[in-house]
Design an enzyme around this catalytic site. Structure first.
Site, short mmCIF file in Angstrom:
data_model
loop_
_atom_site.label_atom_id
_atom_site.label_comp_id
_atom_site.label_asym_id
_atom_site.label_seq_id
_atom_site.Cartn_x
_atom_site.Cartn_y
_atom_site.Cartn_z
N GLY A 128 46.84 30.61 32.10
CA GLY A 128 45.49 30.22 31.87
C GLY A 128 45.20 30.62 30.32
O GLY A 128 45.25 31.90 29.67
N ARG A 144 51.43 25.71 33.62
CA ARG A 144 51.71 26.82 35.01
C ARG A 144 52.91 26.54 35.70
O ARG A 144 52.87 25.37 36.54
CB ARG A 144 50.82 27.06 35.64
CG ARG A 144 49.49 28.22 36.06
CD ARG A 144 48.10 28.06 36.55
NE ARG A 144 47.24 28.15 35.95
CZ ARG A 144 46.54 29.34 35.86
NH1 ARG A 144 47.34 30.93 36.19
NH2 ARG A 144 45.65 29.94 35.25
N ASP A 197 49.12 38.46 33.82
CA ASP A 197 50.74 39.18 34.86
C ASP A 197 51.48 37.71 35.70
O ASP A 197 52.76 38.34 35.40
CB ASP A 197 49.85 39.96 36.22
CG ASP A 197 49.24 38.79 37.23
OD1 ASP A 197 48.83 37.82 36.45
OD2 ASP A 197 48.63 38.80 38.43
N THR A 251 44.86 37.14 28.21
CA THR A 251 43.46 36.18 29.22
C THR A 251 42.01 37.50 29.63
O THR A 251 42.33 38.53 29.15
CB THR A 251 44.72 36.84 30.75
OG1 THR A 251 43.25 36.54 31.92
CG2 THR A 251 45.15 38.48 30.47
N ASP A 268 40.69 37.96 32.05
CA ASP A 268 40.15 38.60 33.37
C ASP A 268 40.46 39.98 32.79
O ASP A 268 39.82 40.70 33.82
CB ASP A 268 41.27 38.25 34.47
CG ASP A 268 41.47 36.75 34.59
OD1 ASP A 268 40.32 35.82 34.39
OD2 ASP A 268 42.59 36.56 35.08
N ASP A 328 42.49 41.71 33.19
CA ASP A 328 43.10 42.41 35.23
C ASP A 328 44.33 43.10 35.00
O ASP A 328 45.25 43.40 35.99
CB ASP A 328 43.65 40.93 36.10
CG ASP A 328 44.07 40.12 35.24
OD1 ASP A 328 44.42 40.10 34.14
OD2 ASP A 328 44.46 39.39 35.91
N ARG A 386 39.85 36.00 38.38
CA ARG A 386 40.01 36.39 39.75
C ARG A 386 40.51 37.31 40.48
O ARG A 386 39.02 37.48 40.98
CB ARG A 386 41.85 36.33 38.90
CG ARG A 386 42.88 35.55 39.68
CD ARG A 386 44.10 35.41 39.39
NE ARG A 386 44.26 34.89 38.04
CZ ARG A 386 44.74 33.33 38.23
NH1 ARG A 386 45.71 33.00 39.42
NH2 ARG A 386 45.26 33.04 36.80
O1 F6P Z 1 43.61 33.65 34.67
C1 F6P Z 1 42.15 32.62 33.96
C2 F6P Z 1 41.40 31.80 34.85
O2 F6P Z 1 40.26 31.26 34.09
C3 F6P Z 1 40.79 33.21 35.70
O3 F6P Z 1 40.08 34.08 35.83
C4 F6P Z 1 40.49 31.61 37.41
O4 F6P Z 1 40.51 32.63 38.36
C5 F6P Z 1 41.68 31.56 36.97
O5 F6P Z 1 42.00 31.70 35.51
C6 F6P Z 1 41.65 29.84 37.24
O6 F6P Z 1 42.72 28.62 37.13
P1 F6P Z 1 43.20 27.18 36.44
O7 F6P Z 1 43.22 27.04 35.41
O8 F6P Z 1 44.51 27.29 36.61
O9 F6P Z 1 41.72 26.41 37.46
#
Ligand code: F6P
Length: 320
Positions: free
Chosen positions: A11, A72, A103, A125, A127, A129, A171
């Site tokens: 992300g 991803r 991570d 990120t 997050d 985290d 997350r």
């Molecule tokens: O890791 C960043 C994040 O925005 C999280 O907060 C969220 O759960 C996830 O990515 C959403 O991912 P995607 O862009 O694949 O929907």
């Protein structure tokens, strides 16, 4: 001359561009050659390399997103995908790489490191985290975005005498909820790190109504094991106050990075490029107690994040 690559993965987060700028310009100042790799590990497999010069990173410091794009990758975790990626690394003659992400991106970096490449991972990120660093790049901007939303929602909640449940990202980490909730004056904050006490949440709302409060704000992290609409329904049924939900979603991932995120990005990017030149050993770059640190990459991934219990206690007292 050394040749390095740089990619963003997972992300996106505000401040990634500021890191790219810092890495590219620091590396060029050390006479290194830099390839930007588009679309994260997918682009690495497919050889989406472009050589970067000083102007490639002009006018991006203030921009959200990532000029290198992100993805991803489902192929990179497979043996075949990894071998292809490593083949590209050899083809372009990379001596080292900077990987910006969370991570999952770090785990990819560790795999490359075990294959023999020197890797610098930088925490990009929203997050917050990652256990080894106090802050990740993009977190501060996301918190401020959520804070702005809370302020807007507070105005209308108050006018309509409603309770608002605001769902935020993160997350499995409750830090966005915690920081934005505390600074936004939320009545209750629900995070994945703590069990949900629905009685306490409803009690707060009822006590607020009894003392003349016109609205209640509840900030809930997406990782909490209770649906946002389900939570709102319970609150409305028990308290009698109309309860609406707002799921903030991707608005939290965009926008111009705050000064704090730009500072982190610039310092960490500088550190990563310098280490690639002078101490080429794979590291996780972070910040601890105000100092920029370079942590053992494998150990960094093992560290658990400590939740700030005191901050949650403060919320309980201040939102009475
Ligand atoms: O890791 C960043 C994040 O925005 C999280 O907060 C969220 O759960 C996830 O990515 C959403 O991912 P995607 O862009 O694949 O929907």
């Amino acid at each position: 001359m050394k040749t390095i690559g740089i990619l963003t993965s997972g992300g996106d987060s505000p401040g990634m561009n500021a890191v790219i700028r810092a890495v590219v310009r620091t590396a060029l100042s050390q006479d290194m050659k830099v390839y930007g790799i588009n679309y994260g590990y997918e682009g690495l497999i497919e050889g989406k390399f472009q050589e970067m010069n000083i102007s490639s990173v002009s006018d991006i410091l203030h921009k959200g997103g990532t000029i290198l794009k992100t993805a991803r990758s489902e192929r990179f975790p497979t043996e075949e995908g990894r071998q292809k990626a490593y083949g590209m690394i050899k083809t372009f003659g990379l001596d080292g790489m900077v990987i910006i992400g969370g991570d999952g991106s770090y785990r990819g970096g560790l795999m490359l490191s075990k294959m023999g490449l020197t890797v610098m991972c930088i925490p990009g990120t929203i997050d917050n985290d990652l256990g080894y660093t106090d802050y990740t790049i993009g977190f501060d901007t996301a918190v401020n975005t959520v804070l702005g939303a809370i302020s807007n929602i507070r105005d209308t909640s108050s006018s309509h005498q409603r309770t608002s449940v605001i769902e935020v990202m993160g997350r499995n980490c409750g830090d966005i909820a915690l920081y934005a909730g505390l600074t936004g004056g939320a009545e209750s904050i629900l995070v994945p790190e703590k069990p949900v006490d629905i009685n306490a949440v409803c009690r707060k709302v009822v006590q607020g109504i009894n003392r003349g409060k016109l609205h209640s704000i509840i900030v809930k992290a997406e990782g909490v094991d209770l649906g946002t609409q389900e939570l709102a329904d319970i609150i409305q049924e028990r308290t009698g106050q109309e309860t609406k939900i707002v799921v903030l979603g991707y608005v939290q991932r965009g926008g111009s990075p705050t000064a704090r995120d730009r500072m982190l990005a610039s310092k960490m990017g500088y550190k990563a490029a310098r280490l690639l030149m002078y101490e080429p050993e794979s590291k996780a770059i972070g910040i601890s107690g105000g100092e920029i640190i370079a942590y053992n990459l494998e150990d960094a991934l093992e560290m658990n994040r400590e939740f700030d219990d005191t901050a949650l206690e403060i919320v309980d007292i201040l939102s009475k």
